[in-house]
Design a protein around this motif. Structure first.
Motif, short mmCIF file in Angstrom:
data_model
loop_
_atom_site.label_atom_id
_atom_site.label_comp_id
_atom_site.label_asym_id
_atom_site.label_seq_id
_atom_site.Cartn_x
_atom_site.Cartn_y
_atom_site.Cartn_z
N LEU A 31 -1.38 10.25 6.94
CA LEU A 31 -1.77 10.27 5.53
C LEU A 31 -2.97 11.20 5.38
CD1 LEU A 31 -1.37 6.47 4.80
CD2 LEU A 31 0.00 8.31 3.85
N ARG A 81 -3.53 3.51 -5.53
CA ARG A 81 -4.41 3.14 -4.41
C ARG A 81 -5.87 3.10 -4.84
NH1 ARG A 81 -1.34 6.70 0.32
NH2 ARG A 81 0.55 5.41 0.36
N GLU A 82 -6.23 4.03 -5.72
CA GLU A 82 -7.60 4.00 -6.26
C GLU A 82 -7.82 2.70 -7.03
OE1 GLU A 82 -10.12 6.03 -5.97
OE2 GLU A 82 -9.35 7.98 -5.34
N LEU A 114 -20.75 -3.87 -9.00
CA LEU A 114 -20.20 -3.27 -7.78
C LEU A 114 -20.92 -1.98 -7.42
CD1 LEU A 114 -16.40 -3.68 -8.58
CD2 LEU A 114 -17.78 -5.07 -7.07
N ARG A 134 -14.89 4.03 0.15
CA ARG A 134 -14.44 4.48 -1.16
C ARG A 134 -13.61 5.76 -1.09
NH1 ARG A 134 -12.33 5.10 -4.97
NH2 ARG A 134 -12.87 5.05 -7.17
N ALA A 139 -9.87 5.59 0.04
CA ALA A 139 -9.00 4.63 -0.65
C ALA A 139 -7.57 5.11 -0.82
CB ALA A 139 -9.59 4.31 -2.03
N THR A 140 -7.37 6.42 -0.93
CA THR A 140 -6.00 6.90 -1.14
C THR A 140 -5.24 7.12 0.17
OG1 THR A 140 -6.70 9.21 -1.18
CG2 THR A 140 -6.61 8.05 -3.30
N ASP A 160 -18.11 -3.92 -13.04
CA ASP A 160 -18.17 -2.58 -12.45
C ASP A 160 -19.61 -2.20 -12.11
OD1 ASP A 160 -15.47 -2.33 -12.59
OD2 ASP A 160 -15.50 -1.36 -14.56
N ARG A 170 -17.65 -2.03 2.51
CA ARG A 170 -16.48 -1.75 1.68
C ARG A 170 -16.72 -0.49 0.86
NH1 ARG A 170 -12.25 -4.80 0.41
NH2 ARG A 170 -13.24 -6.73 1.10
N ASP A 215 -5.28 1.67 3.96
CA ASP A 215 -5.42 0.32 3.39
C ASP A 215 -6.83 -0.14 3.77
OD1 ASP A 215 -5.44 -2.39 2.84
OD2 ASP A 215 -3.58 -2.83 3.89
N THR A 216 -7.76 0.00 2.85
CA THR A 216 -9.17 -0.23 3.18
C THR A 216 -9.44 -1.69 3.57
OG1 THR A 216 -9.69 -0.51 0.84
CG2 THR A 216 -10.04 1.69 1.79
N PHE A 232 -8.29 -0.20 -4.73
CA PHE A 232 -9.64 -0.28 -4.16
C PHE A 232 -10.59 -0.97 -5.14
CE2 PHE A 232 -13.93 1.14 -3.36
CZ PHE A 232 -14.05 0.99 -1.99
N VAL A 233 -10.52 -0.57 -6.40
CA VAL A 233 -11.41 -1.14 -7.42
C VAL A 233 -11.10 -2.62 -7.65
CG1 VAL A 233 -12.07 -1.04 -9.87
CG2 VAL A 233 -11.82 1.08 -8.54
N PHE A 276 0.84 -1.20 0.00
CA PHE A 276 0.00 0.00 0.00
C PHE A 276 0.88 1.25 0.00
CE2 PHE A 276 -2.00 3.44 2.40
CZ PHE A 276 -3.16 3.64 1.68
N PHE A 277 1.95 1.22 0.80
CA PHE A 277 2.79 2.42 0.94
C PHE A 277 3.62 2.69 -0.32
CE2 PHE A 277 2.10 0.93 5.31
CZ PHE A 277 1.54 2.06 5.84
N ALA A 309 -1.35 7.74 -5.32
CA ALA A 309 -2.80 7.89 -5.14
C ALA A 309 -3.59 7.15 -6.22
CB ALA A 309 -3.18 9.37 -5.13
#
Lengths: 79, 188
Positions: free
Chosen positions: B92, A39-40, B187, B36, B39-40, B184, B32, B43-44, A43-44, A31-32, A36
């Motif tokens: 973060l 990371r998006e 989801l 959303r 997410a950035t 997609d 989850r 760590d979800t 998530f998807v 993750f680190f 950005a």
């Protein structure tokens, strides 16, 4: 072929999140290393993976749910 | 209209892990999705798992308020508060905008319908051997072992294992798209 970023994303899609002895929540190391946008995408990709898992499992449980249930049941075994 | 997910609450509060599993099957997707916007910054997956453990722990104190899905609504608050807390702990920041939004309407997921299950299963059967083996290793393990161990168990280097998982998901998505199923949209 996959790119290094795709490998980082795939590494973090796993539901495996080791628990520290202190009980502290730990992020996946990959993750680190993601920016950005990465990371998006993580998530998807994770959401897609879990949707597939849900559809494939007769009980509708994903690897996330299995990991959580395992922690609950192992704690009860210790209690 | 979805059935009230609180039908499982009494059994969960009594310590029935199987009832919690049934609740998880309905609650995980909306919980989850509620992460959303984080997410950035977190760590979800890690946040979601920890939040689900906390939901299990506080469920005995979750009193209904006359509205449906009380435990799920509590879960959304827990998961989002934990996400904010973790974003601060890892510095973060900034935490994404939207903290002051009123409680969003939340509903449990519907179980995947038979057509979707059949399509996913059919597409999985069409995967080439190596992606199929890598995917099966992850699914069968239930999130217990690290990828390095799973890769070794199926005789792959870790990077090869990861590439095969990525390929498996891409092929599954393509196969499903040909069957008229957009992951997609599933989801959304």
């Amino acid at each position: 072929m996959t790119t290094p970023a795709e490998n980082l994303i795939e590494a973090a899609v796993t539901a495996c999140r080791p628990v520290e002895p202190s009980g502290e929540l730990t992020f996946h190391p990959a993750f680190f290393d993601l920016d950005a946008a990465g990371r998006e995408r993580l998530f998807v990709a994770t959401a897609q993976q879990r949707a597939l898992e849900r559809a494939l499992a007769s009980d509708g449980l994903t690897t996330t749910a299995e990991a959580v249930l395992q922690r609950i049941r192992s704690r009860r075994g210790v209690d | 209209m979805s059935a009230d997910s609180d039908q499982h609450l009494a059994a969960i509060a009594a310590g029935d892990a199987d009832a919690f599993a049934r609740w998880l099957a309905l609650a995980e997707p909306p919980l989850r999705r509620s992460l959303r916007r984080f997410a950035t910054v977190v760590d979800t997956e890690a946040v979601l798992q920890e939040a689900l453990l906390r939901v299990w722990q506080v469920a005995p104190r979750c009193a209904g308020d006359g509205r449906p899905h009380a435990l799920l609504r509590l879960g959304v608050r827990i998961v989002q508060n934990l996400a904010r807390s973790e974003a601060r702990r890892h510095r973060l920041l900034p935490v994404p905008a939207g903290d002051e939004l009123p409680e969003a309407e939340v509903a449990p997921a519907q179980p995947p319908d038979a057509a979707l299950r059949a399509a996913v299963s059919t597409c999985r059967d069409k995967l080439p051997p190596q992606p199929a083996r890598a995917l099966a290793a992850r699914l069968d393990d239930g999130g217990l072992r690290a990828d390095r161990a799973l890769a070794a168990a199926v005789g792959m280097q870790t990077n090869t294992f990861l590439q095969n998982i990525t390929r498996a998901r891409r092929l599954l998505a393509e196969c499903l798209r040909k069957a008229g199923i957009d992951l997609d949209l599933e989801l959304a």
